[in-house]
Scaffold this motif. Sequence first.
Motif, PDB file in Angstrom:
ATOM      1  N   GLY A   1      26.521  -1.089   9.162  1.00 38.09           N
ATOM      2  CA  GLY A   1      25.461  -0.094   8.980  1.00 38.09           C
ATOM      3  C   GLY A   1      24.265  -0.372   9.861  1.00 38.09           C
ATOM      4  N   LYS A   2      23.851  -1.649   9.961  1.00 40.36           N
ATOM      5  CA  LYS A   2      22.716  -2.032  10.806  1.00 40.36           C
ATOM      6  C   LYS A   2      23.054  -1.779  12.278  1.00 40.36           C
ATOM      7  CE  LYS A   2      20.860  -5.429   7.645  1.00 40.36           C
ATOM      8  NZ  LYS A   2      20.761  -6.850   7.332  1.00 40.36           N
ATOM      9  N   LYS A   3      24.272  -2.093  12.652  1.00 40.50           N
ATOM     10  CA  LYS A   3      24.690  -1.886  14.052  1.00 40.50           C
ATOM     11  C   LYS A   3      24.615  -0.412  14.403  1.00 40.50           C
ATOM     12  CE  LYS A   3      28.375  -2.832  17.306  1.00 40.50           C
ATOM     13  NZ  LYS A   3      29.674  -3.416  17.554  1.00 40.50           N
ATOM     14  N   LYS A   4      25.079   0.446  13.505  1.00 36.70           N
ATOM     15  CA  LYS A   4      25.055   1.892  13.756  1.00 36.70           C
ATOM     16  C   LYS A   4      23.625   2.396  13.886  1.00 36.70           C
ATOM     17  CE  LYS A   4      26.869   6.271  12.274  1.00 36.70           C
ATOM     18  NZ  LYS A   4      28.086   6.773  12.798  1.00 36.70           N
ATOM     19  N   LEU A   5      22.698   1.865  13.059  1.00 37.41           N
ATOM     20  CA  LEU A   5      21.299   2.280  13.144  1.00 37.41           C
ATOM     21  C   LEU A   5      20.672   1.908  14.483  1.00 37.41           C
ATOM     22  CD1 LEU A   5      19.921   1.396   9.593  1.00 37.41           C
ATOM     23  CD2 LEU A   5      20.178   3.670  10.582  1.00 37.41           C
ATOM     24  N   ASN A   6      21.092   0.781  15.049  1.00 38.78           N
ATOM     25  CA  ASN A   6      20.534   0.307  16.316  1.00 38.78           C
ATOM     26  C   ASN A   6      21.120   1.004  17.530  1.00 38.78           C
ATOM     27  OD1 ASN A   6      18.825  -1.494  15.022  1.00 38.78           O
ATOM     28  ND2 ASN A   6      20.386  -3.091  14.961  1.00 38.78           N
TER      29      ASN A   6
ATOM     30  N   SER B   1      27.262  -3.970   5.478  1.00 38.37           N
ATOM     31  CA  SER B   1      25.831  -3.993   5.821  1.00 38.37           C
ATOM     32  C   SER B   1      25.640  -4.230   7.308  1.00 38.37           C
ATOM     33  CB  SER B   1      25.099  -5.076   5.029  1.00 38.37           C
ATOM     34  OG  SER B   1      25.064  -4.735   3.672  1.00 38.37           O
ATOM     35  N   ARG B   2      26.407  -5.152   7.867  1.00 46.97           N
ATOM     36  CA  ARG B   2      26.324  -5.437   9.305  1.00 46.97           C
ATOM     37  C   ARG B   2      26.690  -4.213  10.121  1.00 46.97           C
ATOM     38  NH1 ARG B   2      30.114  -6.745  12.579  1.00 46.97           N
ATOM     39  NH2 ARG B   2      31.565  -7.445  11.001  1.00 46.97           N
TER      40      ARG B   2
ATOM     41  N   LYS C   1      27.171   0.469  -2.098  1.00 49.67           N
ATOM     42  CA  LYS C   1      27.752  -0.139  -0.891  1.00 49.67           C
ATOM     43  C   LYS C   1      28.984  -1.003  -1.195  1.00 49.67           C
ATOM     44  CE  LYS C   1      23.824   0.287   2.152  1.00 49.67           C
ATOM     45  NZ  LYS C   1      23.747   1.660   1.838  1.00 49.67           N
TER      46      LYS C   1
END
Length: 191
Positions: free
Chosen positions: A185-190, A182-183, A167
């Motif tokens: 990536g988390k946003k895309k997952l949600n 990381s932020r 990463k």
Amino acid sequence: MKSLFKQHIEQTLPITEEDFEFIWSHFTQKSLKKHQFLVQEDDYIRSDYWVGKGLLKAYYNNDGKEHILQFAMEGWWISDYDAYFNQTPASINVNCLEDSELICLTLANREALCQSLPQMANFFRLKAQGGYVASQKRILSFLKNNAEERYHELTTLYPTLLQRVPKTLLASYIGVSRETLSRLGKKKLNE
């Protein structure tokens, strides 16, 4: 590796078995382990490299900070092209992120190959065009897109890189911090 490279050429132009054997005779093979350098800044570059297996990164080192210019995985070409074509010392580094199998083409062999088989000059022209367009798109992305848009482009264009590249390096490639990546990536997952 030989058959993979033949397929690579045939994606761009049809060739006979005889022509391919002639083409193949201009290349050499090279194996490198993870973390080994293919190109180091200030070295003279002897070859252009096609990746048959593995993953590499090209980067510029500025006061200890890596600026990722390119990743190269199977089927991609990589080198320091300024140094290769102008026969000057390298200004970038290229090293292996995974064990890698490469084929190498010296500038002299490239010129001889293009003289002998004009269709190979066309092959290299088309490959250079594709690389130039990709480079221009990447520069424009940095100029006009925000970090989220650059992350979306990366995940859309090169989804397999997310599993293969640390990463920290992906963050450098799109010009953000590791935390921002990381932020995103988390946003895309949600979503």
